[in-house]
Design an enzyme around this catalytic site. Structure first.
Site, PDB file in Angstrom:
ATOM      1  CG  ASP A  47     -18.377 -37.275 -20.958  1.00 17.27           C
ATOM      2  OD1 ASP A  47     -17.728 -38.328 -20.972  1.00 17.27           O
ATOM      3  OD2 ASP A  47     -17.873 -36.164 -20.744  1.00 17.27           O
ATOM      4  CG  ASP A 104     -13.468 -28.431 -20.697  1.00 20.31           C
ATOM      5  OD1 ASP A 104     -12.290 -28.129 -20.939  1.00 20.31           O
ATOM      6  OD2 ASP A 104     -13.886 -28.688 -19.548  1.00 20.31           O
ATOM      7  CB  CYS A 108      -7.046 -27.441 -18.081  1.00 22.94           C
ATOM      8  SG  CYS A 108      -6.402 -26.671 -16.572  1.00 22.94           S
TER       9      CYS A 108
END
Length: 784
Positions: free
Chosen positions: A310, A408, A461
């Site tokens: 990340d 993601d 999402c």
């Protein structure tokens, strides 16, 4: 129920907090308004009041468009402070069945409203008692954007995005509208608390359910994820001090998030990269899958490498702390942080995992940089230089490329609106613009990490097409020479089945395996032959049913009094359906219901309801309550007066169709229909997609008896000849669907063809061999 309310006036605190939140120029968010209100209230406020303030503050704020529309429909201006009290009052009266569960607190609030806004309360109660187009001018469904924005309470730009996301060139407008309404309605209902069992710790989902039951948390299995459990009902279990959460038996994770990890197919022996790790929710699931799923090499070996990457130091530290709870294990878990050894300015935006996503402009380090960074403006040039150090990620895998890379990606998070419904009013449409550029840049970096025959999994999402379908189209065009798309349903189905039944090992004797496979295949023609015989029986049953119904239609009409049983009208049954009856009474004005959209039907026969096909005109069936006079008693029944075109719902048309005074009608007794193939009815706005006899009877205070007026009746002739009168059903014929002969032919045909193919396989000794799924020569095999 003893509420034990404190002396603090929680209603005053709620009104003051909500008045600040609802100001047009307010930059206040619901969470900040709630924290400030509770802080200013001090320690004198109890837990019940705190929960009441929180629920009503979030509820009224998230549904502000719907509630404002109701208040605007009332006559006369409302004082500014009174408006806030009226807001909560509408919420309590109109939404309590779905958003509020304590009738005692509702009763107390209404008493407070009666003291402060007595005149307005009377008007609100009148409107909420019958919230139809007769009292509130709701936007029509043929204007889906406004209908979503007002009836389901969304900003107009977000309502437009919802309708666009449901658009499909293969569907007509009514189907798109229904899908948009269903989506908007779903986000207004909070999802159940959902846990994911760490199967390496709790062994199985069933064990987790039994363990949680010992601490009074009752769960049910989730529908799709083999490790997920839901807590049903309006229950928020205590998590922080739960012993099974502390020992790592489960984590809080939505089922949709679990399915993303399952779609990777991660298992022991693989090299897996979670490129946008965040706080490590999916990384924990990937680690659990790698510990509990047999080796991809098929040699019984364990191990593997999980690289968590990340660009946000704080969230990556949280991920590392969560992953360390599962040590020791034989899987290498390596965290990689892309940063600069010195403090640098960073790029920052809100979204994705619900927090700030920072992209420091720098090189890479395997340890998070402890220095804080200050945000600067994001632009296209900055996005194109996201500092993902590919070499550092590769070094973490010993110079090898990955079997699976999960992206993601940070996104607009519109798919999480049901977890934070008030967020819809705190977002700005321009904030969505940057995400597609960001996602493309991350995907471009991810392609350099996937080995031949590996998989790249891209997930967001959101329902924003610019972040989903458009990004996929860009990827296919840019990297289609190296990656081939893999249908998600195939991969997800395979992964879920592997989790349920385990790995299927090859037989040591190929000939025995082939013989067993052929024996199992013979079950198919046997089953299809049985289904064909069953359809022949169904064909005869349907022919007899149609003939019986026709004989009832041709019989003389009988008085509705013949169907009175002890306690009221007798509910319709298979023996009474399609019988003609006479009714004397009057139509009840102002309670018409419109079921649709539906087509007129072929020549107006009595059928199952019209449907939406064949190029016929689209409109609605008009259902009106009818007070039938039987002796000295009136019984209210539902009457289908017939079909009207879609422009027949105007006020003028409704006025022209109105029937005053006592009349006699002839009709046919009917039953309702299965609502499962239609969108959910919404009685609150008088929106009916299916013929729900019980729901319509409850809404109109009628008996659950439904009849259809028929056109071939001298009794109905004068009523049906009036201007703009609905087109009644033709009572001479009936059109019941009868496709059983086609079904029988299909099943017998499949039986014969499959029998020939299986015989050829058995004679030739052919097995089920060949290349494995996803092998495509020199190309990388999968992207989804």
């Amino acid at each position: 129920m003893d509420l034990r309310l404190s002396q603090t006036d929680y209603k005053r605190i709620l009104v003051e907090a909500l008045s600040k939140l609802l100001r047009e120029d307010a930059s206040e968010t619901a969470e900040r308004a709630l924290r400030r209100a509770l802080r200013e209230a001090g320690p004198g406020i109890g837990n019940i009041e705190r929960k009441t303030i929180a629920r009503w503050l979030f509820g009224t704020s998230s549904l502000r468009a719907r509630i404002s529309f109701v208040l605007d429909s009332l006559s006369g201006p409302i004082d500014a402070r009174d408006t806030v009290i009226a807001f909560v009052t509408v919420y309590v009266l109109m939404e309590q069945d779905k958003y509020f569960t304590d009738p005692l607190l509702a009763k107390e609030w209404l008493a407070y409203a009666a003291d402060t806004i007595p005149d307005t309360l009377t008007a609100i109660q009148r409107a909420c008692a019958n919230p139809t187009t007769a009292t509130i001018p709701w936007p029509p469904i043929h204007d889906p954007i406004q209908h979503v924005a007002i009836c389901y309470s969304y900003p107009t730009w977000l309502a437009s995005l919802m309708v666009q996301s449901c658009s499909n060139p293969e569907e007509d407008n009514s189907q798109v509208q229904a899908a948009a309404f269903k989506l908007a309605n779903a986000f207004n209902h909070p999802g159940p608390p959902t846990f994911r069992g760490n199967l390496a710790k709790c062994i199985s989902r069933e064990n987790l359910i039994e363990s949680l039951r010992t601490v009074n948390i009752h769960c049910i299995p989730s529908r799709f994820s083999n490790a997920g459990v839901h807590v049903p009902g309006d229950v928020k279990p205590e998590i922080r001090n739960n012993p099974f959460n502390k020992d790592g038996s489960f984590d809080v994770q939505d089922e949709g998030s679990q399915l993303i990890s399952i779609a990777t197919g991660a298992r022991a022996g693989m090299r897996v990269v979670d490129l946008c790790c965040g706080r490590g929710g999916k990384a924990l699931h990937l680690l659990d899958m790698m510990k509990t799923t047999p080796s991809a090499l098929g040699d019984g070996s364990d191990g593997g490498i999980l690289v968590c990457h990340d660009v946000d130091a704080a969230t990556l530290r949280q991920a590392k702390q969560r992953l360390d709870k599962f040590l020791p294990h034989d899987i290498q878990v390596i965290t990689v942080f892309s940063s600069h050894p010195e403090p640098q300015a960073s790029l920052s935006l809100t979204g994705g995992r619900g927090g700030d996503v920072s992209f420091p402009s720098a090189t890479a380090s395997t340890e998070p940089n402890p220095h804080s960074t200050s945000p600067i403006q994001i632009d296209d040039a900055s996005i194109n230089n996201i500092p993902i150090d590919i070499q550092q990620v590769l070094a973490a895998m010993g110079g090898h490329m990955a079997d699976v890379v999960l992206v993601d990606a940070p996104c607009s998070s519109l798919g999480t609106l049901r977890r934070g419904p008030n967020v819809r009013w705190e977002m700005a449409p321009e904030s969505l613009r940057i995400f597609p550029q960001l996602q493309k840049a991350i995907l471009a970096s991810a392609t350099r990490l996937v080995q031949l025959s590996g998989a790249l999994v891209y997930a967001t999402c959101t329902f924003n097409k610019a972040e989903c379908g458009d990004v996929q189209a860009w990827f296919d065009q840019t990297y289609g020479h190296a990656f081939k798309p893999a249908p998600l349903v195939d991969v997800l189905g395979e992964a879920v089945m592997r989790g349920l039944v385990g790995d299927v090992k090859d037989s040591s004797n190929p000939s025995n395996a082939t013989s067993m496979s052929v024996s199992l295949l013979w079950a198919f023609p046997v089953v299809t032959f049985g289904l064909g015989c069953w359809q022949v029986q169904r064909l005869q049953w349907k022919v007899n049913l149609i003939e019986d119904a026709k004989s009832r239609l041709n019989a003389p009409a009988v008085p509705i009094a013949d169907f009175i049983a002890e306690g009221g009208l007798r509910a319709p049954s298979a023996e009474t359906q399609f019988k003609k009856v006479r009714l004397l009474g009057n139509f009840v004005p102002g309670l018409d219901m419109y079921v649709g959209p539906r087509t007129r039907g072929a020549a107006g026969e009595l059928d199952s309801g019209g449907g939406l096909g064949g190029g016929r005109p689209i409109g609605y069936f008009v259902y009106s309550p009818f007070d039938a006079l039987i002796g000295d008693t009136r019984y209210r029944v539902l009457v289908n007066r017939g079909w009207i075109p879609k422009d027949g719902k105007t006020v003028e048309a409704q006025s022209a169709r109105k029937i005053d005074g006592q009349v006699e009608i002839e009709a046919v007794i009917r039953a309702g229909e299965d609502p499962s193939s239609f969108p959910e009815n919404d009685p609150r706005v008088n929106q009916w997609y299916s013929i729900d006899v019980d729901g319509m009877a409850k809404w109109t205070n009628s008996d659950p008896i439904l009849v259809d007026m028929i056109s071939n009746s001298e009794t109905n002739k004068e009523l049906l000849a009036r201007p703009l009168a609905p087109l009644a059903r033709n009572g001479r014929s009936i059109a019941l669907k009868n496709d059983h002969l086609a079904y029988a032919v299909t099943w017998f045909g499949m039986c014969g063809i499959s029998a020939v193919l299986i015989r050829n396989i058995a004679r030739g000794g052919a097995g089920v061999g060949g290349r494995g799924f996803g092998a495509v020569g020199s190309s990388r095999s999968k992207w989804f």
